[in-house]
Each structure stands twice: as C-alpha cells, then as structure tokens.
Design an enzyme around this catalytic site. Structure first.
Site, PDB file in Angstrom:
ATOM      1  N   LYS A 145       0.669  -1.145  -0.001  1.00  0.00           N
ATOM      2  CA  LYS A 145      -0.147  -0.039   0.014  1.00  0.00           C
ATOM      3  C   LYS A 145       0.682   1.211   0.009  1.00  0.00           C
ATOM      4  O   LYS A 145       0.357   2.232  -0.652  1.00  0.00           O
ATOM      5  CB  LYS A 145      -1.165  -0.100   1.248  1.00  0.00           C
ATOM      6  CG  LYS A 145      -2.131  -1.104   1.080  1.00  0.00           C
ATOM      7  CD  LYS A 145      -3.054  -0.786   2.218  1.00  0.00           C
ATOM      8  CE  LYS A 145      -4.015  -2.219   2.285  1.00  0.00           C
ATOM      9  NZ  LYS A 145      -4.873  -2.163   3.299  1.00  0.00           N
ATOM     10  N   ASP A 157      -9.937   2.401   2.766  1.00  0.00           N
ATOM     11  CA  ASP A 157      -9.923   1.869   3.952  1.00  0.00           C
ATOM     12  C   ASP A 157     -10.469   2.911   5.089  1.00  0.00           C
ATOM     13  O   ASP A 157     -10.858   2.607   5.767  1.00  0.00           O
ATOM     14  CB  ASP A 157      -8.389   1.348   4.530  1.00  0.00           C
ATOM     15  CG  ASP A 157      -8.064   0.163   3.912  1.00  0.00           C
ATOM     16  OD1 ASP A 157      -8.923  -0.734   3.566  1.00  0.00           O
ATOM     17  OD2 ASP A 157      -6.784  -0.117   3.948  1.00  0.00           O
TER      18      ASP A 157
HETATM   19  N1  LIG Z   1     -11.243  -4.979   7.530  1.00  0.00           N
HETATM   20  C1  LIG Z   1     -10.535  -4.367   6.761  1.00  0.00           C
HETATM   21  O1  LIG Z   1     -11.283  -3.722   5.583  1.00  0.00           O
HETATM   22  C2  LIG Z   1      -9.169  -4.177   6.777  1.00  0.00           C
HETATM   23  C3  LIG Z   1      -8.608  -3.140   6.026  1.00  0.00           C
HETATM   24  C4  LIG Z   1      -7.111  -3.119   6.029  1.00  0.00           C
HETATM   25  C5  LIG Z   1      -6.403  -4.062   7.014  1.00  0.00           C
HETATM   26  N2  LIG Z   1      -7.318  -5.165   7.768  1.00  0.00           N
HETATM   27  C6  LIG Z   1      -6.384  -6.104   8.809  1.00  0.00           C
HETATM   28  O2  LIG Z   1      -5.668  -5.143   9.595  1.00  0.00           O
HETATM   29  C7  LIG Z   1      -4.570  -5.843  10.172  1.00  0.00           C
HETATM   30  C8  LIG Z   1      -3.526  -5.010   9.964  1.00  0.00           C
HETATM   31  O3  LIG Z   1      -2.941  -4.808   8.476  1.00  0.00           O
HETATM   32  P1  LIG Z   1      -1.890  -3.718   8.143  1.00  0.00           P
HETATM   33  O4  LIG Z   1      -2.015  -3.321   6.803  1.00  0.00           O
HETATM   34  O5  LIG Z   1      -1.977  -2.515   8.947  1.00  0.00           O
HETATM   35  O6  LIG Z   1      -0.858  -4.483   8.435  1.00  0.00           O
HETATM   36  P2  LIG Z   1       0.886  -4.038   8.731  1.00  0.00           P
HETATM   37  O7  LIG Z   1       0.936  -2.552   8.174  1.00  0.00           O
HETATM   38  O8  LIG Z   1       1.648  -5.202   8.215  1.00  0.00           O
HETATM   39  O9  LIG Z   1       0.708  -3.674  10.383  1.00  0.00           O
HETATM   40  C9  LIG Z   1       0.760  -4.952  11.116  1.00  0.00           C
HETATM   41  C10 LIG Z   1       0.364  -4.311  12.657  1.00  0.00           C
HETATM   42  O10 LIG Z   1       0.131  -5.281  13.390  1.00  0.00           O
HETATM   43  C11 LIG Z   1       1.239  -5.280  14.533  1.00  0.00           C
HETATM   44  N3  LIG Z   1       1.714  -6.778  14.576  1.00  0.00           N
HETATM   45  C12 LIG Z   1       1.978  -7.709  13.992  1.00  0.00           C
HETATM   46  N4  LIG Z   1       2.292  -9.059  14.475  1.00  0.00           N
HETATM   47  C13 LIG Z   1       2.297  -8.527  16.180  1.00  0.00           C
HETATM   48  C14 LIG Z   1       2.324  -9.325  17.376  1.00  0.00           C
HETATM   49  N5  LIG Z   1       2.604 -10.522  17.244  1.00  0.00           N
HETATM   50  N6  LIG Z   1       1.751  -8.520  18.251  1.00  0.00           N
HETATM   51  C15 LIG Z   1       1.618  -7.517  18.586  1.00  0.00           C
HETATM   52  N7  LIG Z   1       1.472  -6.644  17.380  1.00  0.00           N
HETATM   53  C16 LIG Z   1       1.658  -7.182  16.215  1.00  0.00           C
HETATM   54  C17 LIG Z   1       2.330  -4.560  13.902  1.00  0.00           C
HETATM   55  O11 LIG Z   1       3.252  -4.044  15.057  1.00  0.00           O
HETATM   56  P3  LIG Z   1       4.713  -3.676  14.720  1.00  0.00           P
HETATM   57  O12 LIG Z   1       4.829  -2.277  14.018  1.00  0.00           O
HETATM   58  O13 LIG Z   1       5.548  -3.970  16.150  1.00  0.00           O
HETATM   59  O14 LIG Z   1       5.262  -4.737  13.879  1.00  0.00           O
HETATM   60  C18 LIG Z   1       1.497  -3.521  13.185  1.00  0.00           C
HETATM   61  O15 LIG Z   1       1.184  -2.599  13.889  1.00  0.00           O
HETATM   62  C19 LIG Z   1      -4.430  -7.106   9.222  1.00  0.00           C
HETATM   63  O16 LIG Z   1      -5.058  -8.335   9.901  1.00  0.00           O
HETATM   64  C20 LIG Z   1      -5.592  -6.682   7.946  1.00  0.00           C
HETATM   65  O17 LIG Z   1      -5.990  -7.988   7.653  1.00  0.00           O
HETATM   66  C21 LIG Z   1      -8.448  -5.043   7.627  1.00  0.00           C
END
Ligand SMILES: NC(=O)c1ccc[n+]([C@@H]2O[C@H](COP(=O)([O-])OP(=O)(O)OC[C@H]3O[C@@H](n4cnc5c(N)ncnc54)[C@H](OP(=O)(O)O)[C@@H]3O)[C@@H](O)[C@H]2O)c1
Length: 278
Positions: free
Chosen positions: A63, A99
């Site tokens: 993204k 989003d």
């Molecule tokens: N419903 C929807 O329409 C929608 C839209 C977008 C995203 N999402 C969901 O939102 C989630 C995040 O997406 P993203 O795009 O933001 O991903 P991302 O940019 O990879 O960010 C991941 C986030 O999760 C944290 N994290 C990962 N593993 C962790 C752990 N073991 N313990 C604590 N924190 C952890 C990361 O922390 P660090 O910075 O410390 O790595 C970071 O804050 C995904 O599950 C995605 O499917 C849903």
C-alpha cells in the site's frame, strides 16, 4: 469488452475480495472480472500500470509503495501515505485509500459517534494509519495509540494532531472505543490484542475478520460489550472502490456482504479438520 480489475498483494490467496466484487458485477449485469494476483514489490509498478487493467486494489505489503506510483493521489492517500485502490481514466492513473471511508462507515454501522471521545488504537501499520486519519477527521477528543514497536507508534502519532499520543504501560481510564488494527487474530493461534477484562471500555472494533467473528470480538461480546469485526469495513471499502471505478452506479451492499460471509464460511470449512466418520 470485459473490464479487468485485480487485487495486487503478497499473499493474496486468502482474500475474499474477488467474491465480493463478483457479487457486485453480477448484480449490475456488468461484463467485468476481479482476480487476486500475487505480485512482488519489484513487479508492482508493471502490474499497476498494465494497460489492459481498468483498476484494482492493493493489499499488504504494497500500500505504501503504491502511493508513490499513482499520478493523481487523493487527499486520503496524501494524508495516510497509503493507497489501496487505483484506476485508469484517460491514461491517468488515479489512487485513493478506501480503508479510511470503509472504517468510517463501519463505525457508523456500529452506531458509534467518536467526536470528542477517548479512543484506544492498537497497531501502527497501514490499517492503523487509515483508522487514525479517519478518527482525527471525525474529531476524536483523545487518541491513544499503542504498538508493539514503539518507534512506529510514535512516528504515526507525530504525523497527527495534538490530541494523539503514544503511551507505554497498561491502559488506564475509560475508553469510549477500542480499535484493533494489529494483525493479531488472523491466525487462530494468536492471542488477544488486549485482554478486555483489564481495560474499561464501551465499544470494541476489530479490523480483523473471521467466520462467526474473531476470538477477540467473541471475548468482547461475552463481556457484554458491543463489538464488531472487520467484515463490514472490508465490504464498505470494496463499495467505495466500486464508486471510484463506476461513479454512476450504486454498489449492491447487501449482495456484497452476503457474498463476503459465504466466502469466509467456505474458507473456514476448507481449513477445518476432517470430521471422523460415524
Ligand atoms: N477489515 C478491513 O477492511 C481491513 C483493512 C485493512 C487491514 N485490515 C486488517 O488489519 C490488520 C493490519 O493490517 P496492516 O495493513 O496494518 O498490516 P501491517 O502494516 O503489516 O501492520 C501490522 C500491525 O500489526 C502489529 N503486529 C503484528 N504482529 C504482532 C504481534 N505478534 N503482536 C503485536 N502486534 C503485532 C504490527 O506491529 P509492529 O509495528 O510492532 O510490527 C503492526 O502494528 C490485518 O489483519 C488486516 O487484515 C482489515
């Protein structure tokens, strides 16, 4: 001529976006396809710029990179630095971030008005950026961001207003809303983003989704809290993508939500261990 749309990301195999968009195209009687394509960072520019593609969506981990590839970035892309939706009009490549609006509409569906309230946001990745931008735009009173990697949380808070802070240590005081924007809950083995017995909160919103609700959402509901998983947000961001591509059409939300729920259940069933024969 068939209009082609794609979801570009890595991985994409688990995505239910193809089913959601297929439901809309079918309801509209439109000759269009939407397929999920696994693309590396190096292949992204060629994939987005493919001349036979009308548009599409971008997912993890591209993204941020996509935001730099579009010719015309929407205010949401400029504010978040992330692009999840693109389309071509007269040779110009447009990008937006649906989003942000998807999150806002899902909050509305939950009956939450965040103006002047105190919100806890867990995470600082792409989804958290979209949520933080939406919440500050809606006039949140105080936004407390917590992230596993503190520096990332701090970086996100700095981009926003004085009402936003990053904290360490256990959350204290009452929150009107808690949002999980971490990826915790995607894997059934994951722990909860936060134990809700240890925080005082009114409403729970999980961006992660799962058939029947994520374990964290079920934990919230068991405590009597109103809670919503990320499925309505996903459907709303898909509807907003469709509005960007087809401004004259109204997305068939009910068909899309039904297709999303059916696709999630099919995925869940496919992963379930085989039942022993009676
Ligand atoms: N419903 C929807 O329409 C929608 C839209 C977008 C995203 N999402 C969901 O939102 C989630 C995040 O997406 P993203 O795009 O933001 O991903 P991302 O940019 O990879 O960010 C991941 C986030 O999760 C944290 N994290 C990962 N593993 C962790 C752990 N073991 N313990 C604590 N924190 C952890 C990361 O922390 P660090 O910075 O410390 O790595 C970071 O804050 C995904 O599950 C995605 O499917 C849903």
């Amino acid at each position: 001529v068939t209009q082609r749309f794609q979801l570009l990301g890595d991985p994409v195999g688990h995505s239910i976006s193809p089913e959601i968009h297929a439901a809309a195209f079918q309801a509209w009687g439109l000759d269009a396809t939407y397929t999920a394509v696994r693309v590396s960072a190096l292949g992204l520019e060629a994939a987005v710029g493919h001349e036979r593609l009308r548009g599409g969506n971008i997912t993890v981990p591209h993204k941020l990179r996509a935001a730099a590839l579009v010719d015309e970035a929407s205010p949401e892309v400029r504010a978040t630095g992330a692009c999840n939706c693109f389309w071509r009009d007269d040779g110009v490549l447009h990008g937006t971030n649906t989003d942000v609006g998807g999150f806002i509409r899902a909050l509305e569906g939950l009956g939450v008005d965040v103006e002047g309230t105190r919100v806890l946001l867990l995470g600082a990745g792409g989804a958290a950026r979209a949520a933080a931008h939406a919440l500050t735009g809606l006039g949140v009173g105080a936004l407390d961001i917590r992230n596993r990697t503190l520096s990332r949380g701090r970086l996100l808070a700095q981009r926003l207003g004085p009402e936003v802070s990053t904290q360490t240590g256990p959350p204290t005081g009452r929150y009107d809303l808690i949002v999980n924007a971490t990826r915790l809950g995607l894997d059934p083995e994951d722990g909860w983003p936060i134990d809700l017995r240890a925080v005082d909160c009114a409403v729970v919103f999980d961006m992660v989704y799962a058939a029947g609700g994520t374990a964290w959402v079920r934990h919230a509901r068991a405590l009597g809290l109103p809670a919503q998983d990320g499925l309505p947000m996903l459907v709303h961001q898909a509807a907003l993508s469709l509005r960007s591509w087809f401004p004259d059409r109204t997305p068939p939300l009910a068909n899309m939500l039904y297709a999303a729920e059916a696709a999630l259940e099919t995925r869940a069933a496919a992963w379930a261990p085989e039942m022993p024969a009676l």
